[in-house]
Design a protein around this motif. Structure first.
Motif, PDB file in Angstrom:
ATOM      1  N   THR A 110     -32.849  43.267 -20.908  1.00  0.00           N
ATOM      2  CA  THR A 110     -34.319  43.784 -21.662  1.00  0.00           C
ATOM      3  C   THR A 110     -35.024  44.364 -20.376  1.00  0.00           C
ATOM      4  O   THR A 110     -35.297  43.468 -19.476  1.00  0.00           O
ATOM      5  N   SER A 139     -30.613  51.227 -27.043  1.00  0.00           N
ATOM      6  CA  SER A 139     -32.082  51.778 -27.491  1.00  0.00           C
ATOM      7  C   SER A 139     -31.631  53.259 -27.765  1.00  0.00           C
ATOM      8  O   SER A 139     -31.087  53.995 -26.857  1.00  0.00           O
ATOM      9  N   GLU A 143     -37.386  55.406 -27.480  1.00  0.00           N
ATOM     10  CA  GLU A 143     -38.094  54.043 -27.453  1.00  0.00           C
ATOM     11  C   GLU A 143     -38.414  53.874 -26.111  1.00  0.00           C
ATOM     12  O   GLU A 143     -39.376  52.832 -25.844  1.00  0.00           O
ATOM     13  N   LYS A 186     -36.396  49.031 -23.005  1.00  0.00           N
ATOM     14  CA  LYS A 186     -34.748  49.543 -23.009  1.00  0.00           C
ATOM     15  C   LYS A 186     -33.939  48.261 -23.108  1.00  0.00           C
ATOM     16  O   LYS A 186     -34.147  47.219 -22.463  1.00  0.00           O
ATOM     17  N   ARG A 187     -32.926  48.437 -24.052  1.00  0.00           N
ATOM     18  CA  ARG A 187     -32.015  47.221 -24.244  1.00  0.00           C
ATOM     19  C   ARG A 187     -30.385  47.700 -23.796  1.00  0.00           C
ATOM     20  O   ARG A 187     -30.037  48.890 -24.184  1.00  0.00           O
TER      21      ARG A 187
END
Length: 199
Positions: A110, A139, A143, A186-187
């Motif tokens: 993350t 993501s 986002e 952001k993932r």
């Protein structure tokens, strides 16, 4: 950690290899699968990852939070799907590396707008058994701002644009970075596919 049971045979194919490039599968994970992965990962314990690579006078080389995805009945399909894609990419790109499994847990990453980033790195630095570096984007591009993955191919910096559900695979010796996050979150999940040491 011992090697997982996710193995497959590879074979040499007749193609011109592109040894300093990447391959990606567009939206290969659907929205339901992405939501399931995020739900699983958000339940994991996380740790803040701040690496300065021995130089405290500069910004951390890596700044993000990391969780480690165990292999179990709930998660094995994720490992299997990513491994199968990696084997296909290894053949399609003509890399033809000797790959035989995954020997570390998937990382759930993350990056947030507190300057989350990862400066230039290569996954082979940590182990010469790392053959393929894999990232699954969790993501939507809307986002977050910034946080782009870039590849250093020597003669140019590649700046591809990825979206949720995309899987990008590259040789583990290819330098890459994640530019600083400017807004949002952001993932991703990442892993290395391994094999016999490079010689």
């Amino acid at each position: 950690m011992s090697k997982t049971n996710f193995t497959a045979q590879t074979e040499t194919i007749d193609t011109a290899p592109d040894m300093f490039n990447y391959l990606y599968y567009k939206e290969i994970f659907n929205h339901e699968e992405i939501n399931d992965i995020i739900l699983i990962c958000e339940k994991l314990d996380s740790e803040i990852n701040e690496l300065d690579y021995y130089d405290t006078s500069v910004d951390a080389k890596r700044r993000n939070s990391v969780s480690y995805l165990p292999v179990n009945d709930e998660t094995s399909w994720i490992y299997e799907k990513i491994y199968d894609l990696s084997v296909s990419a290894n053949q399609e790109m003509g890399w033809n590396f000797n790959v035989d499994g995954i020997n570390e847990h998937i990382e759930y990453n993350t990056y947030t707008d507190n300057s989350g980033h990862y400066l230039w790195y290569s996954d082979i630095v940590n182990s010469n058994t790392n053959k393929l570096s894999v990232t699954l984007h969790l993501s939507l591009k809307e986002e977050y701002g910034g946080g782009n993955i870039e590849f250093n191919c020597g003669h140019e910096i590649l700046q591809p644009k990825f979206n949720v559900g995309d899987v990008v695979i590259s040789p583990s010796y290819l330098p890459q970075r994640t530019t600083p996050i400017l807004s949002g979150v952001k993932r991703t999940i990442t892993l290395n596919v391994t094999g016999k040491p490079f010689r």
